[in-house]
Design a protein around this motif. Sequence first.
Motif, PDB file in Angstrom:
ATOM      1  N   LEU A 128     -31.346  -5.778 -25.998  1.00  0.00           N
ATOM      2  CA  LEU A 128     -31.563  -4.483 -27.139  1.00  0.00           C
ATOM      3  C   LEU A 128     -30.230  -5.015 -27.919  1.00  0.00           C
ATOM      4  CD1 LEU A 128     -32.594  -2.035 -27.973  1.00  0.00           C
ATOM      5  CD2 LEU A 128     -30.916  -0.068 -26.274  1.00  0.00           C
ATOM      6  N   SER A 141     -28.262  -9.046 -36.970  1.00  0.00           N
ATOM      7  CA  SER A 141     -27.853  -7.384 -37.139  1.00  0.00           C
ATOM      8  C   SER A 141     -28.919  -6.865 -36.779  1.00  0.00           C
ATOM      9  CB  SER A 141     -26.566  -7.755 -37.558  1.00  0.00           C
ATOM     10  OG  SER A 141     -26.802  -8.404 -39.299  1.00  0.00           O
ATOM     11  N   SER A 182     -32.370  -4.470 -21.412  1.00  0.00           N
ATOM     12  CA  SER A 182     -32.960  -3.347 -21.126  1.00  0.00           C
ATOM     13  C   SER A 182     -34.209  -2.915 -20.554  1.00  0.00           C
ATOM     14  CB  SER A 182     -32.776  -3.088 -22.560  1.00  0.00           C
ATOM     15  OG  SER A 182     -33.176  -1.731 -23.119  1.00  0.00           O
ATOM     16  N   ASN A 220     -28.459  -4.181 -30.687  1.00  0.00           N
ATOM     17  CA  ASN A 220     -27.910  -2.702 -31.327  1.00  0.00           C
ATOM     18  C   ASN A 220     -27.040  -2.741 -32.751  1.00  0.00           C
ATOM     19  OD1 ASN A 220     -28.502  -0.250 -29.031  1.00  0.00           O
ATOM     20  ND2 ASN A 220     -27.068  -2.070 -27.116  1.00  0.00           N
ATOM     21  N   PRO A 221     -26.995  -1.408 -33.724  1.00  0.00           N
ATOM     22  CA  PRO A 221     -26.343  -1.849 -35.009  1.00  0.00           C
ATOM     23  C   PRO A 221     -24.759  -1.330 -34.480  1.00  0.00           C
ATOM     24  CG  PRO A 221     -28.017   0.070 -34.217  1.00  0.00           C
ATOM     25  CD  PRO A 221     -27.898   0.184 -33.103  1.00  0.00           C
ATOM     26  N   CYS A 272     -23.523  -3.944 -33.229  1.00  0.00           N
ATOM     27  CA  CYS A 272     -23.206  -4.958 -32.266  1.00  0.00           C
ATOM     28  C   CYS A 272     -24.227  -6.746 -32.613  1.00  0.00           C
ATOM     29  CB  CYS A 272     -23.232  -4.591 -30.656  1.00  0.00           C
ATOM     30  SG  CYS A 272     -22.112  -3.844 -30.272  1.00  0.00           S
ATOM     31  N   THR A 322     -30.853  -0.584 -36.408  1.00  0.00           N
ATOM     32  CA  THR A 322     -31.959   0.384 -36.245  1.00  0.00           C
ATOM     33  C   THR A 322     -31.618  -0.359 -34.835  1.00  0.00           C
ATOM     34  OG1 THR A 322     -33.715  -0.511 -36.414  1.00  0.00           O
ATOM     35  CG2 THR A 322     -32.746   1.941 -37.483  1.00  0.00           C
ATOM     36  N   PRO A 323     -31.618   0.022 -33.558  1.00  0.00           N
ATOM     37  CA  PRO A 323     -32.258  -0.068 -31.999  1.00  0.00           C
ATOM     38  C   PRO A 323     -33.046  -1.044 -32.124  1.00  0.00           C
ATOM     39  CG  PRO A 323     -30.890   2.429 -31.945  1.00  0.00           C
ATOM     40  CD  PRO A 323     -30.992   1.877 -32.823  1.00  0.00           C
ATOM     41  N   THR A 324     -33.086  -2.419 -31.590  1.00  0.00           N
ATOM     42  CA  THR A 324     -34.199  -3.322 -31.746  1.00  0.00           C
ATOM     43  C   THR A 324     -33.942  -3.772 -30.662  1.00  0.00           C
ATOM     44  OG1 THR A 324     -33.878  -3.455 -34.199  1.00  0.00           O
ATOM     45  CG2 THR A 324     -35.056  -5.134 -32.975  1.00  0.00           C
TER      46      THR A 324
END
Length: 539
Positions: free
Chosen positions: A107, A45, A100, A109-110, A112, A48-50
């Motif tokens: 990607l 998890s 992505s 996402n926070p 998810c 921030t978008p990673t």
Amino acid sequence: MGHLTPTTLRTIDISLSGDNHSAKTPRPVHTYTTYDDIRGHVAISALTPTPFSRVEIFLLGTTRTAHTDHTVPVIAEPQVTHIFLRMAMPIPPSAYPPPSGSSNTYLLNPGCPLHIPFHFVVPARLLPHACRHEHSSASVPEAHTQLPPSLGSFLLPRDDLTFEVANISYSIYAKLLAPSPTSKPSKILSSAIRKFHVVPASEEAPPLLVLKESQYVLSKSKTMRKGMFRGKLGTLTLTTTQPRAFSLPPPRTCGPLVPFALTDLTLTLRFDPTDPSCAPPRLGALSAWIRATTVHSINPASRIPDQELQGSPYDSHSRAFKTYVALAAQDVPAAAAPLWRVVPAPKYARTDSGYSTAWSLSPTPSPNSSPTPLAASTGPLVSVSAASASGDVDEVDEKKPYYTTIALRLVLAPSRTWIPTFHSCFVSRFYTLVLELVVHPPGATMPFMLSLEVPVQVIGQGREGMKEAFVAGGRAGSVGMGEGGDMRGLGGVWDRYVAGGGESVDAYGGCGGEEMGQGDELLPAYVAPDFTRRRRRGR
């Protein structure tokens, strides 16, 4: 365990099947044996978008040793780290979220989290190239490609009679990799490791051939005298053979290993009197210990160090750590027969290099009985029976020897964590029985002692039916891995995992048995073992 990267707030958590997910209790220490399934999942998890390129999950087996004995002061000891096992879990693209941008970038996402299951099988052997160093005989690589047990303490106090400079550990290692537009290695965004124990199943080896220069003593003689300046009474000889191995039961998947392992041992005593008037001695206390010897080195071992040769048994890069543990006898009855019998001398001498046969002389232990220590007493805490070359007992005749046998049932102390006998490239563990019998000569004020040092094995039992189920299930052929980690055939497996709510997965990242040596296609990836040696710099 979960790891948090402060700069990007990415978390990786590794869970094993059987974990208690309650926050109030710590996670258990899992223990596996040969052909056991190691199932679980990795949860990733981010706050921030990673963007990331892929996730890698490995089963690692690692040996770490250090050299601490130096003739001159040093700042830090030389160490060696050896990865003898590396198994990769195949992860198909369907396990990741939709790409992505580029096809190899995803990607995270926070809110998810990414859940990726894994499934390994504990192998029965290592691949042949796991032992690539020079050796003195063909038995060395045969022993070094056996799967070694976990050695050393971690996570929980666990007294396995090992010094801290030698450690063998198994773990699940997961890492999240960043996209890499060039051919350079991908940067690790976050990683985590989850350790567990492995107690592999092993087979009992033939009795050890005791060399002349070995420190093992299977027979000991003592000339008894009436006094310092008086005549001889006779000669007493204590003899035994190597007993059967202590066999450890299969370990519990969760929790500590509590073994109930025993073996039977027969001691044979012969008294040769100087003249018929010399009576045999009275036997006193009998003590038994087991000595655990751990040999570790910073160089690969070229031979198997289980003989403990006199003088200098190990090379300049090897060290041995020895620990003694008192044993207990179980269900030892009182003497049911006269202590000594006069029997005819055997017409021939027989040298027996096989196992002791005390199980035919000692009764089967009761399940409700408790171990009784071998303490000092007026008489030996043993069962005594006559050993004769013929079925009849003759009358006393001139200089005829006396014989007796002592049957022992020895039990490993449950207060220790026992591991099987093994020999790997950098660490070995083997065991020795140390027996001491006090003898009181008639008419003498001071007793004497006869001692023996007998090699003994400790082996591990596998779970019944696991190997047959592994072969019958066709696991090795169910997942075909081609060149470069081909994932064909795994998409349906992951689809079933997602549809089933993530409860099971049938992708096998393990291998076992003789099938391992037939080709690398049985493994998703199997990297040749490597080791690195380093010397820490001073602060």
